[in-house]
Design a protein around this motif. Structure first.
Motif, PDB file in Angstrom:
ATOM      1  N   PHE A 148       0.849  -1.204   0.000  1.00 51.36           N
ATOM      2  CA  PHE A 148       0.000   0.000   0.000  1.00 51.36           C
ATOM      3  C   PHE A 148       0.883   1.251   0.000  1.00 51.36           C
ATOM      4  CE2 PHE A 148      -2.849  -3.240   1.761  1.00 51.36           C
ATOM      5  CZ  PHE A 148      -3.958  -3.051   0.943  1.00 51.36           C
ATOM      6  N   GLY A 149       0.777   2.059  -1.058  1.00 49.40           N
ATOM      7  CA  GLY A 149       1.615   3.252  -1.208  1.00 49.40           C
ATOM      8  C   GLY A 149       2.970   2.840  -1.764  1.00 49.40           C
ATOM      9  N   THR A 150       2.957   2.265  -2.968  1.00 51.93           N
ATOM     10  CA  THR A 150       4.152   1.578  -3.473  1.00 51.93           C
ATOM     11  C   THR A 150       5.266   2.518  -3.938  1.00 51.93           C
ATOM     12  OG1 THR A 150       4.794  -0.349  -4.778  1.00 51.93           O
ATOM     13  CG2 THR A 150       3.448   1.294  -5.916  1.00 51.93           C
ATOM     14  N   GLY A 151       4.938   3.758  -4.327  1.00 52.92           N
ATOM     15  CA  GLY A 151       5.983   4.693  -4.790  1.00 52.92           C
ATOM     16  C   GLY A 151       6.743   4.112  -5.975  1.00 52.92           C
ATOM     17  N   LEU A 171      -0.250  -0.780  -4.854  1.00 54.33           N
ATOM     18  CA  LEU A 171      -1.275   0.266  -4.977  1.00 54.33           C
ATOM     19  C   LEU A 171      -0.689   1.633  -4.624  1.00 54.33           C
ATOM     20  CD1 LEU A 171      -2.520  -2.328  -3.035  1.00 54.33           C
ATOM     21  CD2 LEU A 171      -4.555  -1.417  -4.135  1.00 54.33           C
ATOM     22  N   ASP A 172      -1.203   2.647  -5.287  1.00 52.43           N
ATOM     23  CA  ASP A 172      -0.798   4.013  -4.933  1.00 52.43           C
ATOM     24  C   ASP A 172      -1.891   4.976  -5.375  1.00 52.43           C
ATOM     25  OD1 ASP A 172       2.309   5.083  -4.137  1.00 52.43           O
ATOM     26  OD2 ASP A 172       0.836   6.604  -4.723  1.00 52.43           O
ATOM     27  N   LEU A 173      -1.955   6.102  -4.679  1.00 52.29           N
ATOM     28  CA  LEU A 173      -2.923   7.140  -5.030  1.00 52.29           C
ATOM     29  C   LEU A 173      -2.387   8.021  -6.155  1.00 52.29           C
ATOM     30  CD1 LEU A 173      -5.672   8.326  -4.189  1.00 52.29           C
ATOM     31  CD2 LEU A 173      -4.508   9.623  -2.407  1.00 52.29           C
ATOM     32  N   SER A 174      -1.107   7.894  -6.447  1.00 55.89           N
ATOM     33  CA  SER A 174      -0.499   8.713  -7.495  1.00 55.89           C
ATOM     34  C   SER A 174      -0.323   7.896  -8.776  1.00 55.89           C
ATOM     35  CB  SER A 174       0.867   9.229  -7.033  1.00 55.89           C
ATOM     36  OG  SER A 174       1.639   9.613  -8.142  1.00 55.89           O
ATOM     37  N   LEU A 198      -4.280   1.921  -9.249  1.00 59.24           N
ATOM     38  CA  LEU A 198      -4.525   3.271  -8.740  1.00 59.24           C
ATOM     39  C   LEU A 198      -5.602   3.160  -7.675  1.00 59.24           C
ATOM     40  CD1 LEU A 198      -3.954   6.313  -9.142  1.00 59.24           C
ATOM     41  CD2 LEU A 198      -5.848   6.339 -10.757  1.00 59.24           C
ATOM     42  N   SER A 199      -5.277   3.531  -6.447  1.00 61.71           N
ATOM     43  CA  SER A 199      -6.223   3.253  -5.367  1.00 61.71           C
ATOM     44  C   SER A 199      -5.952   4.115  -4.147  1.00 61.71           C
ATOM     45  CB  SER A 199      -6.085   1.764  -4.976  1.00 61.71           C
ATOM     46  OG  SER A 199      -6.981   1.442  -3.948  1.00 61.71           O
ATOM     47  N   ASP A 200      -7.024   4.595  -3.543  1.00 60.29           N
ATOM     48  CA  ASP A 200      -6.929   5.230  -2.233  1.00 60.29           C
ATOM     49  C   ASP A 200      -6.920   4.079  -1.221  1.00 60.29           C
ATOM     50  OD1 ASP A 200      -7.102   6.735   0.030  1.00 60.29           O
ATOM     51  OD2 ASP A 200      -8.934   7.798  -0.539  1.00 60.29           O
ATOM     52  N   TRP A 201      -5.721   3.736  -0.739  1.00 61.41           N
ATOM     53  CA  TRP A 201      -5.501   2.532   0.071  1.00 61.41           C
ATOM     54  C   TRP A 201      -6.166   1.309  -0.571  1.00 61.41           C
ATOM     55  CZ3 TRP A 201      -1.347   4.008   1.791  1.00 61.41           C
ATOM     56  CH2 TRP A 201      -1.150   5.199   2.488  1.00 61.41           C
ATOM     57  N   ASP A 202      -7.205   0.683   0.046  1.00 65.50           N
ATOM     58  CA  ASP A 202      -7.715  -0.581  -0.514  1.00 65.50           C
ATOM     59  C   ASP A 202      -8.940  -0.402  -1.408  1.00 65.50           C
ATOM     60  OD1 ASP A 202      -9.477   0.174   1.495  1.00 65.50           O
ATOM     61  OD2 ASP A 202      -9.783  -1.876   2.226  1.00 65.50           O
ATOM     62  N   SER A 216       3.777  -1.763   3.893  1.00 64.81           N
ATOM     63  CA  SER A 216       3.480  -0.363   3.615  1.00 64.81           C
ATOM     64  C   SER A 216       4.493   0.543   4.303  1.00 64.81           C
ATOM     65  CB  SER A 216       2.060   0.014   4.076  1.00 64.81           C
ATOM     66  OG  SER A 216       1.781   1.347   3.674  1.00 64.81           O
ATOM     67  N   ASN A 217       4.947   1.504   3.547  1.00 64.13           N
ATOM     68  CA  ASN A 217       5.724   2.611   4.104  1.00 64.13           C
ATOM     69  C   ASN A 217       4.901   3.855   3.788  1.00 64.13           C
ATOM     70  OD1 ASN A 217       7.565   4.569   4.809  1.00 64.13           O
ATOM     71  ND2 ASN A 217       8.901   4.240   3.034  1.00 64.13           N
ATOM     72  N   PRO A 218       3.896   4.133   4.634  1.00 64.03           N
ATOM     73  CA  PRO A 218       2.965   5.215   4.294  1.00 64.03           C
ATOM     74  C   PRO A 218       3.565   6.586   4.631  1.00 64.03           C
ATOM     75  CG  PRO A 218       2.378   4.286   6.407  1.00 64.03           C
ATOM     76  CD  PRO A 218       3.591   3.520   5.934  1.00 64.03           C
ATOM     77  N   GLU A 239       4.897  15.644  -1.761  1.00 64.19           N
ATOM     78  CA  GLU A 239       4.183  15.877  -0.499  1.00 64.19           C
ATOM     79  C   GLU A 239       3.260  14.697  -0.156  1.00 64.19           C
ATOM     80  OE1 GLU A 239       2.360  19.706  -0.283  1.00 64.19           O
ATOM     81  OE2 GLU A 239       1.503  19.263   1.691  1.00 64.19           O
ATOM     82  N   LEU A 240       2.656  14.113  -1.191  1.00 64.04           N
ATOM     83  CA  LEU A 240       1.750  12.977  -0.951  1.00 64.04           C
ATOM     84  C   LEU A 240       2.481  11.806  -0.289  1.00 64.04           C
ATOM     85  CD1 LEU A 240      -1.163  11.917  -1.478  1.00 64.04           C
ATOM     86  CD2 LEU A 240      -0.336  11.036  -3.679  1.00 64.04           C
ATOM     87  N   ALA A 241       3.793  11.726  -0.491  1.00 66.81           N
ATOM     88  CA  ALA A 241       4.583  10.635   0.094  1.00 66.81           C
ATOM     89  C   ALA A 241       5.048  10.960   1.504  1.00 66.81           C
ATOM     90  CB  ALA A 241       5.792  10.340  -0.789  1.00 66.81           C
ATOM     91  N   LEU A 242       4.926  12.227   1.899  1.00 66.33           N
ATOM     92  CA  LEU A 242       5.462  12.651   3.201  1.00 66.33           C
ATOM     93  C   LEU A 242       4.365  12.936   4.225  1.00 66.33           C
ATOM     94  CD1 LEU A 242       8.141  15.278   2.012  1.00 66.33           C
ATOM     95  CD2 LEU A 242       8.553  12.888   2.651  1.00 66.33           C
TER      96      LEU A 242
HETATM   97  C1  LIG Z   1       6.520   7.271   2.020  1.00 69.50           C
HETATM   98  S1  LIG Z   1       6.035   6.906   0.372  1.00 69.50           S
HETATM   99  C2  LIG Z   1       6.625   5.245   0.243  1.00 69.50           C
HETATM  100  C3  LIG Z   1       6.960   4.815  -1.146  1.00 69.50           C
HETATM  101  C4  LIG Z   1       7.660   3.463  -1.231  1.00 69.50           C
HETATM  102  N1  LIG Z   1       6.789   2.408  -0.727  1.00 69.50           N
HETATM  103  C5  LIG Z   1       8.947   3.490  -0.447  1.00 69.50           C
HETATM  104  O1  LIG Z   1       9.034   2.806   0.590  1.00 69.50           O
HETATM  105  O2  LIG Z   1       9.901   4.173  -0.861  1.00 69.50           O
HETATM  106  C6  LIG Z   1       4.281   6.753   0.573  1.00 69.50           C
HETATM  107  C7  LIG Z   1       3.514   6.423  -0.694  1.00 69.50           C
HETATM  108  O3  LIG Z   1       2.125   6.352  -0.353  1.00 69.50           O
HETATM  109  C8  LIG Z   1       1.358   6.930  -1.385  1.00 69.50           C
HETATM  110  N2  LIG Z   1       0.065   7.323  -0.814  1.00 69.50           N
HETATM  111  C9  LIG Z   1      -0.220   8.414  -0.058  1.00 69.50           C
HETATM  112  N3  LIG Z   1      -1.509   8.420   0.284  1.00 69.50           N
HETATM  113  C10 LIG Z   1      -2.065   7.314  -0.259  1.00 69.50           C
HETATM  114  C11 LIG Z   1      -3.385   6.757  -0.259  1.00 69.50           C
HETATM  115  N4  LIG Z   1      -4.408   7.367   0.371  1.00 69.50           N
HETATM  116  N5  LIG Z   1      -3.587   5.593  -0.917  1.00 69.50           N
HETATM  117  C12 LIG Z   1      -2.573   4.970  -1.564  1.00 69.50           C
HETATM  118  N6  LIG Z   1      -1.300   5.443  -1.600  1.00 69.50           N
HETATM  119  C13 LIG Z   1      -1.055   6.600  -0.959  1.00 69.50           C
HETATM  120  C14 LIG Z   1       2.226   8.064  -1.904  1.00 69.50           C
HETATM  121  O4  LIG Z   1       1.863   8.454  -3.202  1.00 69.50           O
HETATM  122  C15 LIG Z   1       3.629   7.442  -1.808  1.00 69.50           C
HETATM  123  O5  LIG Z   1       3.978   6.804  -3.014  1.00 69.50           O
END
Ligand SMILES: C[S@@+](CC[C@H](N)C(=O)[O-])C[C@H]1O[C@@H](n2cnc3c(N)ncnc32)[C@H](O)[C@@H]1O
Length: 314
Positions: A148-151, A171-174, A198-202, A216-218, A239-242
């Motif tokens: 979840f949040g694969t980046g 999955l990722d929201l981006s 492409l997904s908001d979490w699940d 997950s590394n959210p 910013e979405l990743a932070l």
């Molecule tokens: C901290 S990054 C981690 C990326 C990668 N997994 C890593 O460890 O380097 C968090 C990821 O979560 C995604 N993300 C943020 N909110 C999300 C959501 N509601 N649903 C899915 N993914 C989301 C971001 O776009 C980003 O790619």
């Protein structure tokens, strides 16, 4: 007379001035680039200069040492210094080069992807350690994995690389991050075992879909801390990743029910956490009816990864 090793305190070689080099020799370019980065306050100036020059000249680190006396062409020098200037402006080396190594594998970056961090390798390590039986990694087991949040896809693709019978959903929201992750999977020859959603979490998963392994590394930085981050992070990681919301914990609150819904009965979830979230994240998981182990620590001894399981059935 006993032959004595030269005393390093008086050995003239120890104190020898650096040999003179011309500005167009590789060592000369390295010295100029290092000085530019030092003047800009970049801490690992020589290492960064070396990485950028090695990238432009397509050399590995040891060739760079061996070819110190090589004269560079005007075109090579003109390609190097703009990259050094970008680094002096606090753009991270990996963003300039466009690639970052994670778990020994190359990952392409885009503005939509977090630069993978060495600390996140603990998530991969923890999963592999937890599924190892009697010292043997079960490489034949067809594990189903969700990230979840694969980046860049780094967690999922590192696991698929270690577990040749595993398949997964990343999955990722981006959408832009997913494009990069998919390209990384193709480049690593792992794209036939992973689906990108492409997904908001699940949101995009079937309700009854379960996984043996969830990683997950959210985003987990508290909103008001983002401004204080180093420019390399604040201005270059998306910013979405932070942004983890006001207290940095929003994503864990969202993920707790997701893990409950999508973890197989004997499955395992591994979550990266912030250094100061070693109590709060396990508490969120426990409040959602999950079992959380005490956090695993990273090389700096900070809590960095929490393993989560479903409650034991009576
Ligand atoms: C901290 S990054 C981690 C990326 C990668 N997994 C890593 O460890 O380097 C968090 C990821 O979560 C995604 N993300 C943020 N909110 C999300 C959501 N509601 N649903 C899915 N993914 C989301 C971001 O776009 C980003 O790619």
């Amino acid at each position: 007379m006993v032959d004595q090793a030269p005393d390093p305190k008086v050995d003239p070689r120890t104190f020898a001035e650096p040999a003179p080099v011309d500005d167009d020799q590789l060592e000369g370019v390295l010295r100029q680039a290092t000085q530019m980065l030092k003047d800009a306050g970049i801490p690992a100036a020589r290492g960064d200069a070396r990485a950028l020059i090695a990238h432009v000249l397509d050399l590995n680190r040891s060739d760079l040492y061996l070819q110190g006396a090589r004269r560079l062409s005007d075109a090579e020098i003109e390609a190097i210094f703009p990259l050094v200037e970008r680094r002096a402006d606090r753009e991270p080396v990996a963003r300039i080069i466009g690639e970052r190594e994670f778990w020994g594998l190359p990952f392409g970056l885009s503005p939509a992807t977090l630069e993978p961090r060495p600390d996140s390798e603990l998530v991969v390590e923890a999963v592999l350690a937890a599924i190892t039986v009697d010292g043997v990694l079960p490489v034949d087991r067809p594990f189903r994995i969700a990230d979840f949040g694969t980046g860049t896809g780094c967690l999922m693709l590192a696991l698929l690389n270690e577990l040749p019978a595993a398949t997964g959903v990343a999955l990722d929201l981006s959408e832009d991050a997913l494009i990069q992750a998919e390209e990384n999977a193709r480049h690593l020859g792992l794209d036939d075992r992973v689906e990108f959603l492409l997904s908001d979490w699940d949101e995009a998963l079937d309700e009854d879909e379960v996984f043996d392994i969830i990683v997950s590394n959210p985003p987990y930085i508290a909103g008001d801390v983002i401004e204080q981050l180093a420019p390399e992070v604040r201005d270059h990681d998306p910013e979405l990743a932070l942004d983890g919301g006001e207290d940095g914990l929003d994503a864990y609150r969202a993920l707790a029910p997701v893990i409950r819904a999508h973890l197989a009965d004997d499955g395992l979830a591994a979550l990266e956490i912030g250094f100061d979230q070693g109590q709060s994240v396990p508490a969120i998981m426990t409040a959602a009816g999950l079992r959380a182990d005490p956090p695993l620590t990273d090389l700096a001894q900070h809590p960095r990864c929490v393993l989560v399981r479903l409650p034991k059935t009576p």
